[in-house]
Enzyme design. Structure first.
Site, PDB file in Angstrom:
ATOM      1  N   GLU A 176       0.812  -1.214   0.000  1.00  0.00           N
ATOM      2  CA  GLU A 176       0.000   0.000   0.000  1.00  0.00           C
ATOM      3  C   GLU A 176       0.851   1.274   0.000  1.00  0.00           C
ATOM      4  O   GLU A 176       0.438   2.314   0.550  1.00  0.00           O
ATOM      5  CB  GLU A 176      -0.955   0.006   1.204  1.00  0.00           C
ATOM      6  CG  GLU A 176      -1.914  -1.165   1.236  1.00  0.00           C
ATOM      7  CD  GLU A 176      -2.800  -1.181   2.466  1.00  0.00           C
ATOM      8  OE1 GLU A 176      -2.727  -0.226   3.270  1.00  0.00           O
ATOM      9  OE2 GLU A 176      -3.548  -2.147   2.658  1.00  0.00           O
ATOM     10  N   GLU A 274      -5.905  -8.300   0.657  1.00  0.00           N
ATOM     11  CA  GLU A 274      -6.581  -8.077   1.934  1.00  0.00           C
ATOM     12  C   GLU A 274      -8.028  -7.735   1.611  1.00  0.00           C
ATOM     13  O   GLU A 274      -8.332  -7.163   0.568  1.00  0.00           O
ATOM     14  CB  GLU A 274      -5.994  -6.898   2.716  1.00  0.00           C
ATOM     15  CG  GLU A 274      -4.636  -7.080   3.316  1.00  0.00           C
ATOM     16  CD  GLU A 274      -4.186  -5.822   4.071  1.00  0.00           C
ATOM     17  OE1 GLU A 274      -5.065  -5.029   4.519  1.00  0.00           O
ATOM     18  OE2 GLU A 274      -2.976  -5.617   4.199  1.00  0.00           O
TER      19      GLU A 274
END
Length: 343
Positions: A176, A274
């Site tokens: 991320e 995720e």
């Protein structure tokens, strides 16, 4: 006859190029990668995230309530603190990882990388809590550079026993980054250099048992495509994935995330790295989002103590039992007992 001979020579040349590619892999890692390529778009591996770091508690909770083990368990080196060896998590004790693999599971790992925080004596991975400068990766004389290398080498040492046991690992570092909420994402060029340096040092340490996963993200009010500015290069990535939360429309999971990954990385495997509070796997699959694997995030309160009454409840902040029953009812969703690449 001549045309067939030319075709054969060309094919051999292609094989020779592949064999000398920039990403050498152990036989076990190559077998896992081949298996993943084989099932992409046809089947989806179930997965869970360890409850904080070094356990299989989420997987146990899923098994307790559904009778099936997820195929992948992802571990986290989140409690490694630079300059503070030891502590209450002994990452050198890999028995839990070895046992998961021996039971037929696929091993994954990631790293919420802690560095010195602004507050003296504390550590942090969020940009808001530290002034640690990832751009110092370009300055070998800096203390930050020395710390980054020391930490990389320590994580390599933690992973080495798995290499020695011939266990392949789906490895997801520097995740991320494009969101900039982690310190490693503050500068795209520096983050890419850090990724490549980690890759090179891991390779030098003999860690050819890793499959590397890149997870883009974008800062608030920025287009999702901005996250690919942090992409380190095809030769350093095997799988791309998105972390998706609070998206209940399956068409959005497909159109906004799955297709975006395919457009930017058409030659890479695509995963849901995720997730939490999202559309059912069946709805996503029907919409076109045929993820290689999916991995709901953990619920610390629900699964941290298997002997508690909390553990016996079917609710979950990210993927409750009903969500899992929906997943298991799909013939293309694979549990641990159905993983076949090394059997």
């Amino acid at each position: 006859m001549l045309r067939k001979l030319i075709t054969l020579i060309f094919a051999l040349q292609v094989l020779m190029v592949d064999a000398s590619a920039a990403n050498p892999r152990s036989p076990e890692a190559q077998a896992l990668l081949d298996y993943l390529k084989e099932i992409q778009g046809k089947q989806s591996l179930s997965g869970v995230m360890a409850n904080v770091n070094w356990n299989t508690l989420e997987a146990q909770w899923v098994y307790t309530h559904t009778g099936r083990w997820p195929a992948i368990n992802c571990f986290d080196f989140i409690h490694h603190m630079s300059s503070q060896p030891g502590g209450w998590i002994d990452y050198s004790n890999t028995q839990i990882v070895i046992d998961w693999h021996a039971a037929g599971g696929i091993v994954a790992a990631m790293w919420h990388w802690n560095v010195p925080a602004r507050e003296s004596g504390k550590y942090a991975f969020y940009s808001s809590d530290t002034d640690f400068d990832v751009r110092k990766i370009f300055d070998p004389t800096s203390s930050e550079y020395a710390l980054m290398l020391r930490d990389i080498d320590q994580i390599a040492a933690y992973l080495k026993p798995l290499k020695e046991k011939n266990i392949p690992v789906i490895w997801r570092p520097l995740h991320e980054a494009g969101g900039k909420w982690f310190w490693w994402g503050r500068d795209a060029e520096a983050c890419k250099r850090l990724w490549v340096l980690m890759y090179e040092r891991f390779q030098s340490a003999g860690l050819d048992n890793l499959l590397w996963v890149f997870t883009p993200a974008s800062a608030w009010q920025q287009p999702l495509s901005e996250g690919f500015k942090w992409y380190p290069g095809n030769e350093y990535v095997d799988i791309v994935g998105y972390d998706i939360y609070n998206v209940d429309k399956a068409t959005s999971c497909y159109e906004d995330y799955y297709l975006l990954l395919h457009r930017h990385c058409p030659d890479k495997l695509v995963a849901l790295t995720e997730c939490g509070s999202i559309a059912s796997i069946s709805a996503q699959w029907q919409a076109g989002a045929k993820w290689l694997f999916f991995m709901p995030w953990y619920d610390h309160k629900r699964t941290n103590n298997p002997t508690s009454s909390e553990f016996q409840q079917s609710t979950h902040t990210n993927a409750d039992v009903d969500w899992w029953h929906n997943a298991w009812s799909q013939p293309y969703v694979l549990s641990r007992d159905q993983v076949s690449y090394f059997r």
